[in-house]
Scaffold this motif. Sequence first.
Motif, PDB file in Angstrom:
ATOM      1  N   GLN A  36     -10.117   2.788  -0.348  1.00 24.32           N
ATOM      2  CA  GLN A  36     -10.352   1.926  -1.502  1.00 24.32           C
ATOM      3  C   GLN A  36     -11.334   2.642  -2.423  1.00 24.32           C
ATOM      4  OE1 GLN A  36     -11.065  -2.363  -0.549  1.00 24.32           O
ATOM      5  NE2 GLN A  36     -10.971  -1.668   1.561  1.00 24.32           N
ATOM      6  N   THR A  64      -3.275   4.394   0.493  1.00 23.61           N
ATOM      7  CA  THR A  64      -4.032   4.156  -0.741  1.00 23.61           C
ATOM      8  C   THR A  64      -3.484   2.889  -1.380  1.00 23.61           C
ATOM      9  OG1 THR A  64      -2.509   5.638  -1.865  1.00 23.61           O
ATOM     10  CG2 THR A  64      -4.642   6.546  -1.249  1.00 23.61           C
ATOM     11  N   ASN A  65      -4.069   2.523  -2.506  1.00 20.34           N
ATOM     12  CA  ASN A  65      -3.677   1.272  -3.159  1.00 20.34           C
ATOM     13  C   ASN A  65      -3.876   0.096  -2.196  1.00 20.34           C
ATOM     14  OD1 ASN A  65      -2.803  -0.287  -5.233  1.00 20.34           O
ATOM     15  ND2 ASN A  65      -0.623   0.010  -4.846  1.00 20.34           N
ATOM     16  N   ALA A 108       0.847  -1.196   0.000  1.00 23.97           N
ATOM     17  CA  ALA A 108       0.000   0.000   0.000  1.00 23.97           C
ATOM     18  C   ALA A 108       0.881   1.244   0.000  1.00 23.97           C
ATOM     19  CB  ALA A 108      -0.903  -0.005   1.229  1.00 23.97           C
ATOM     20  N   GLU A 109       0.330   2.347  -0.538  1.00 23.69           N
ATOM     21  CA  GLU A 109       1.081   3.596  -0.539  1.00 23.69           C
ATOM     22  C   GLU A 109       0.713   4.384   0.706  1.00 23.69           C
ATOM     23  OE1 GLU A 109       0.766   5.984  -4.157  1.00 23.69           O
ATOM     24  OE2 GLU A 109       0.798   4.063  -5.239  1.00 23.69           O
TER      25      GLU A 109
END
Lengths: 351, 491
Positions: free
Chosen positions: B410, B389-390, B367-368
């Motif tokens: 998400q 995010t991601n 994940a970022e």
Amino acid sequence: MEAAPRNAEGMRSIAYSGTAADRKTNAALHKQLKTFVLHLIVTIKIMTDKKISYLPDFTLSPRIDQVGIEERAARITKRSIKKETKVNGLLLTLNMIDLTTLEGKDTEGKVKQLCYKAMHLMDVYEGLPTVAAVCVYPSMVKTAKKALEGSGIKVASVATAFPSGQAPQSVKISDTKYAVQQGADEIDMVISRGKFLEGEYNFVFDEIAAIKEACGEARLKVILETGELVTYDKVRRASDIAMYAGADFIKTSTGKISPAATLPVTLVMLQAIRDFYYKTGKMIGMKPAGGISKSKLALHYLVMLNEILGEDWMNNKWFRFGASSLANDVLMQLMKEKTGIYQGKDYFSID
Amino acid sequence: MATKNNTLKLKFDSARKYAPAPESKAAAKIDAKYDLFINGKFEKPLSKKYFATTNPANEEKLADVAEANAADVDKAVKAARNAYEKTWKKMPAKERAKYIYRIARVMQERARELAVIETLDGGKPIRESRDFDVPTAANHFFYYAGWADKLAYAFPNRNAHPLGVAGQIIPWNFPLLMAAWKIAPALATGNTVVLKPAETTPLTALKLAQIIQEADLPPGVVNIITGAGATGAAIVNHPDINKIAFTGSTDVGKIIQKAIAGTAKKATLELGGKAANIIFEDAPIDQAVEGVINGIFFNQGHVCCAGSRLYVQESVFKEVYRKLKDRLATLIVGDPLDKNTDIGAINSKQQLDTIHKYLKIGLKEGAEMYEAPCELPKKGFYCRPTIFTNVAQSSRIAQEEIFGPVLTIQTFRTDDEVLEKANNTPYGLSAGVWTDKGSKIFNMTTRLRAGVVWANTFNQFDPTSPFGGYKESGYGREGGLHGLNAYVNLV
């Protein structure tokens, strides 16, 4: 684009023009076509001037949740501004004031006195800034301009049949041109609220664009008169229209209608400015006006500005207070910070 | 096409640099040592043991607090039983109400002191303890005081009998408020109480004990004893307890459920959560962004109903994310006693370690991570507000309760998709929906399986509104009319 309905009318007028139609109707339709073409030209001009490659559909302006926006504005008032932050904020507030007199009974004498006050807020307090501008009716611009000569203080003039705006466009344009010719650096125009509430957004847009053109080099502040628009949704929509039509500043109120500026309304407008900046890269100024007479409230506005638009807007090029009695309260607070005691109001001059 | 302005950035460094505006510590009187509040008096623990409670903002010790063992718990339960049988059960309901009103009023009078202590002991910003925790706690007492003599209207054609002695175990995230949630309805319905606050945040409950003394509540009606897990277990396992009310982790909730299986003890459990907060493309975006901030960063994210899973419709993701980052840049993290602080200290070293563990898991899962660009104080337990995010539904950071200022985002495309994902969790405590369309609100709220669903707002609480979970978020309701139900036998 917004012009669709007019476009349809315009096309129809061409189709009918070859028949033996009533000349009166024909003339009316031609007039409509002319308006449409004019709107198109204005729009194209604005788009090229500002490098905006499209105009949004203003009926789709973002919606504002009333409860949410009021909660956010209330939370901003919870910031506790003390010590050097307070002093800096107060000095900045003074420097952002458009010192205003907009009365039927304004005279050259009154305006000259106000201009002196603008330049000499309180000479015993060294290093005070001046106010940003003096705001007057067009007939007083010349007097103000002369009185303020060399001070760096701008002269702002209300125009466009202020405060109601209920006059033909030609009158509004000549009103504006007169103020500019007299030496106004800034024009505070009012939008046609009646037309806006009728849903005639093209009319409002075109009018602002026309005034902007009449302003020449003068910066244009567009007064939305939010107290007459009532809902936050409408304030947002009017803000978007004004900015896309060429406003340099958007301003809440004339000061003649209650409620005038409020924190939530200002928040809606600041968020509109931020969204416009993100879309176009162009900075727009903000001017809450009317009802801001206490330092504490002014500091709330600055906190809001600081946390919505950030440092780049924290100067009088991009933010103004339209106020007549705020300056003295700020001076009183500054003296309190300096001396530790509050002084009576008779120690602060009234002009 | 729109002008490309992805490089445009607003500058907010000055927005985090206001001169300090600290609330005065002098408002709070904290004793060096606290004993157990049993039978209306502060008594030395039979265990003879004490433990320290510290200020998580600077790791300094605030006070020593008694550690109750099984014998102390027994003493407290006996006092509660005695008070129940001899006084409280027999007292006319309107007289009970007077005592509860009195507690509420004294709390209001001493609001400032309570707020400062809550902030010192727990690390939450003074803005929240002053404007939320303390007033809401007082409101709970006012609200249930009103019900005391009106139970016949709450349960028409039934007789509401009290259960007896209630054992109440509360968490460290809202120490005073949770005490109020538990004590007020129990007293209003005629029960007596043995309450144990969390070991990291016992001070406001002990202040409440002093307030209860001041209000002259008959001895033994409310007993407040301090300690850690073993003390809690002794309460749960005590044979003379009629009801367990617990707020805390799902793991402990399961242990309690096992422990009381086969007994006549009633229970309400208010456990963990992993709430979905859903932003549709037609939402008022700026208010939604603010709601997300309130949803996850309120009380450093130490909120069981925190909106920790954000779902954003893909068409507005970029805008929402940019605005979230802008808002994050103006959040002030630091001294909880400063009136300008938005996010205070993490409650304990242990909790900070848990949060850090999850940040590492998130990074490992690909994940970022975006952290707010703020500086943290050198001393004390602090965590930057963080957004991932991601993230996928399968990521652990999107599945497990982190209980810290960490948000996962998400994206989704359709209503059905987001509904399925929002319900796809073992928890079901709360959820949020952001849309300008009324019909969509009703469609979503009726299909989301969560105890509380907020529409165009988040983390709003009121004594009149019931609160509680689905699935692993627990059972039973607290607050409102429903909250009375948990403390009565209807005959």
